[in-house]
Design an enzyme around this catalytic site. Structure first.
Site, short mmCIF file in Angstrom:
data_model
loop_
_atom_site.label_atom_id
_atom_site.label_comp_id
_atom_site.label_asym_id
_atom_site.label_seq_id
_atom_site.Cartn_x
_atom_site.Cartn_y
_atom_site.Cartn_z
N GLU A 79 121.80 47.20 45.03
CA GLU A 79 122.48 46.90 46.29
C GLU A 79 121.94 45.61 46.88
OE1 GLU A 79 120.62 50.60 48.41
OE2 GLU A 79 121.34 49.23 49.94
N CYS A 111 121.89 53.24 47.40
CA CYS A 111 120.81 53.67 46.49
C CYS A 111 121.32 54.59 45.37
CB CYS A 111 119.73 54.41 47.26
SG CYS A 111 119.03 53.45 48.58
N THR A 152 109.68 50.79 55.90
CA THR A 152 110.23 51.42 54.70
C THR A 152 110.81 50.39 53.73
OG1 THR A 152 112.40 51.85 55.71
CG2 THR A 152 110.74 53.56 55.95
N HIS A 233 115.81 61.14 45.84
CA HIS A 233 115.76 59.76 46.32
C HIS A 233 114.71 59.71 47.43
CE1 HIS A 233 116.58 55.93 48.01
NE2 HIS A 233 117.17 56.41 49.09
N LYS A 242 111.33 66.67 53.58
CA LYS A 242 112.41 67.23 54.39
C LYS A 242 113.52 67.78 53.48
CE LYS A 242 111.91 63.74 58.09
NZ LYS A 242 111.56 64.36 59.33
N SER A 307 123.47 55.63 50.87
CA SER A 307 124.10 55.58 52.19
C SER A 307 125.53 55.12 52.08
CB SER A 307 123.32 54.64 53.10
OG SER A 307 122.14 55.24 53.52
P1 HMG Z 1 111.00 55.94 63.61
O1 HMG Z 1 112.15 56.37 64.46
O2 HMG Z 1 110.26 54.73 64.03
O3 HMG Z 1 109.93 57.09 63.41
O4 HMG Z 1 111.49 55.68 62.15
P2 HMG Z 1 109.81 58.52 64.13
O5 HMG Z 1 109.46 58.33 65.54
O6 HMG Z 1 111.03 59.38 63.78
O7 HMG Z 1 108.53 59.05 63.35
C1 HMG Z 1 108.59 59.33 61.98
C2 HMG Z 1 107.76 60.60 61.72
O8 HMG Z 1 106.39 60.26 61.97
C3 HMG Z 1 108.09 61.76 62.67
O9 HMG Z 1 107.99 62.95 61.92
C4 HMG Z 1 106.96 61.71 63.69
O10 HMG Z 1 106.68 62.97 64.30
C5 HMG Z 1 105.82 61.27 62.79
P3 HMG Z 1 109.30 63.90 61.70
O11 HMG Z 1 109.77 64.31 63.04
O12 HMG Z 1 110.33 63.02 60.99
O13 HMG Z 1 108.82 64.99 60.81
N1 HMG Z 1 104.69 60.65 63.52
C6 HMG Z 1 103.40 60.86 63.21
N2 HMG Z 1 102.82 61.65 62.27
C7 HMG Z 1 101.44 61.64 62.19
N3 HMG Z 1 100.67 60.90 63.03
C8 HMG Z 1 101.20 60.12 63.97
C9 HMG Z 1 102.63 60.08 64.10
N4 HMG Z 1 103.49 59.40 64.90
C10 HMG Z 1 104.75 59.77 64.54
N5 HMG Z 1 100.42 59.39 64.78
C11 HMG Z 1 113.00 56.18 60.34
C12 HMG Z 1 111.80 56.64 61.14
C13 HMG Z 1 113.12 56.95 59.07
C14 HMG Z 1 114.26 56.42 61.20
C15 HMG Z 1 112.85 54.65 60.05
O14 HMG Z 1 111.74 54.43 59.22
C16 HMG Z 1 114.07 54.03 59.43
O15 HMG Z 1 115.03 53.69 60.12
N6 HMG Z 1 114.08 53.84 58.06
C17 HMG Z 1 115.21 53.28 57.33
C18 HMG Z 1 116.30 54.30 57.12
C19 HMG Z 1 115.92 55.37 56.12
O16 HMG Z 1 115.00 55.22 55.33
N7 HMG Z 1 116.69 56.47 56.12
C20 HMG Z 1 116.46 57.57 55.19
C21 HMG Z 1 117.73 58.34 54.87
S1 HMG Z 1 119.05 57.26 54.35
C22 HMG Z 1 118.63 56.81 52.71
O17 HMG Z 1 117.78 57.40 52.12
C23 HMG Z 1 119.35 55.65 52.14
C24 HMG Z 1 118.56 54.36 52.04
O18 HMG Z 1 117.59 54.45 51.04
C25 HMG Z 1 119.52 53.20 51.79
C26 HMG Z 1 120.50 53.32 50.65
O19 HMG Z 1 121.09 54.33 50.33
O20 HMG Z 1 120.79 52.27 50.11
C27 HMG Z 1 117.85 54.02 53.34
#
Ligand code: HMG
Length: 384
Positions: A79, A111, A152, A233, A242, A307
């Site tokens: 991609e 992906c 990420t 993935h 999860k 996605s």
């Molecule tokens: P965010 O919103 O900054 O993080 O980004 P958050 O506030 O949701 O925290 C993440 C986790 O850390 C949470 O745990 C917190 O509690 C924990 P959860 O509720 O999820 O179990 N946390 C802590 N843990 C321990 N000690 C601490 C602490 N502080 C917080 N001190 C987000 C998270 C994934 C949204 C962001 O990284 C993002 O936008 N990433 C990109 C999108 C992504 O990867 N999506 C995944 C699904 S889509 C997919 O897989 C397709 C993709 O690969 C693309 C494609 O297909 O081409 C992305």
């Protein structure tokens, strides 16, 4: 006749940036990255690396071992394409010096597309078992600086040889499918970084898993209790946790299936590489092959997600003796040889990534093939 993965080999970008460094500069607890999203490092590409050089580095050990005889198709899943018209598979074909009697094509669906490429390859080999298909998954995952996705990012490539009587994994015919037209993550043509609705993308991933699993069952797929491991993935490795929890809830609501951790040994590489988009699920599989126990004859599940969005759940059985065929330390050595970059250099490289017009690149990669720059709008590659 059985068909499946006959060989697998991987490569990663030549630079490494730690999430401890990122957290320190953001002034946040690194626990969010190490435990919350399950990542410690990300692989970055050097100036003279891209999806083609990583693909060439991943494919080289496969061609050294098997030669190119029988390979009449190369499918390049990505991609982070480098041209809007010419397939990266054609450029790779040239770089690898493959014979002209080959069809070479690029496929795209975020992906997910390497899994589609494998399914196409299975069909080709079923029709003509003397043919082999080289499937490449190669990506550079980039988000905007200071965005939620920044932690990420990553880069990597996996090469897979699909053949009759495979030495590693016999792929079973049942597949569970799910497609929904959503905007959870996408990259418009004028951007080199992805746009994402992060939390929503996590939800859609899990909904796609549920849909694909239900369809897999409806198609006569194997029971949950028969899976020794599931490779997911892994956009970040905590996502696989999860997914594992969601799958256990829907597939085994009474918790009667064998009490095993179906993720075990599948996250070692992705924790250190970051998201490698199309390659990520097959890096999970390689991690299991290299770092897991001998699971000869056991069933492995695969949940592939892209996605936009498409999900597919399929399965395979590990071929007895497969442990003797893997290159156990190869990727570990490559990971250890990455050059560490500090925060300022990381940011500088991120901003300098989008170069236009003609330019030459610095000689940085440790790989045998380098991206030398652009001349008259044509990408130039050099073999050392
Ligand atoms: P965010 O919103 O900054 O993080 O980004 P958050 O506030 O949701 O925290 C993440 C986790 O850390 C949470 O745990 C917190 O509690 C924990 P959860 O509720 O999820 O179990 N946390 C802590 N843990 C321990 N000690 C601490 C602490 N502080 C917080 N001190 C987000 C998270 C994934 C949204 C962001 O990284 C993002 O936008 N990433 C990109 C999108 C992504 O990867 N999506 C995944 C699904 S889509 C997919 O897989 C397709 C993709 O690969 C693309 C494609 O297909 O081409 C992305």
């Amino acid at each position: 006749m059985t068909i499946g993965i006959h060989d697998i080999s991987a490569a990663t970008g030549g630079l490494v940036f730690t999430l401890a460094d990122l957290a320190e500069h953001e002034g946040i607890d690194v626990g969010k990255y190490h435990r919350g999203i399950g990542q410690t490092e990300m692989s970055l590409t050097s100036e003279d690396e891209d999806i083609v050089t990583m693909a060439a580095r991943a494919a080289a050990p496969i061609l050294e071992r098997h030669g190119s005889t029988g390979i009449r198709t190369v499918v390049f899943a990505t991609e982070s394409g480098i041209d809007q018209s010419k397939a990266a598979a054609v450029t790779l074909h040239g770089v690898l010096g493959l014979p002209p009697e080959v069809r070479a094509v690029e496929v795209k669906e975020a992906c997910y597309s390497a899994t589609a490429a494998i399914q196409f390859a299975l069909g080709i080999v079923a029709r003509r078992p003397s043919e082999r298909v080289l499937v490449i998954a190669s990506d550079v995952a980039r988000y905007e600086l200071n965005s939620s996705g920044e932690a990420t990012q990553g880069s990597g490539a996996v090469a897979l040889l699909i053949a009759e009587d495979p030495a590693l994994l016999e792929i079973e015919p049942e597949s569970g499918l799910w497609t929904g037209d959503v905007w959870d993550f996408w990259r418009p043509n004028d951007r080199s970084t992805a746009l994402v609705d992060g939390r929503y993308s996590v939800q859609v991933y899990l909904d796609a898993l549920e849909g694909a699993w239900n369809d897999y069952q409806a198609q006569g797929g194997a029971e949950f209790s028969s899976f020794a491991r599931v490779c997911y993935h892994q956009p970040f490795t905590r996502m696989a946790v999860k997914a594992q929890q969601r799958l256990a809830r829907i597939a085994d609501p009474d918790g009667e299936a064998r009490d095993i951790d179906r993720l075990a040994d599948t996250v070692e590489y992705n924790t250190r590489i970051g998201n490698s988009y199309t390659a990520s699920i097959y890096l999970a599989f390689l991690s299991l092959l290299d770092n897991g126990p001998d699971l000869s004859g056991e069933r492995v599940g695969f949940f592939s997600y892209g996605s936009g969005a498409v999900g597919e759940f399929f399965s395979g059985v590990l071929v007895p003796g497969y442990k003797d065929r893997v290159r156990v330390d190869a990727l570990e050595r490559m990971l250890a040889s990455r050059r560490p970059v500090a925060y300022d250099e990381y940011r500088h490289r991120h901003i300098a990534y989008d170069r236009v017009g003609d330019f030459e690149t610095a000689d940085e990669t440790q790989g045998a093939v380098r991206f030398a720059g652009v001349s008259e709008h044509k990408r130039q590659y050099e073999r050392r």
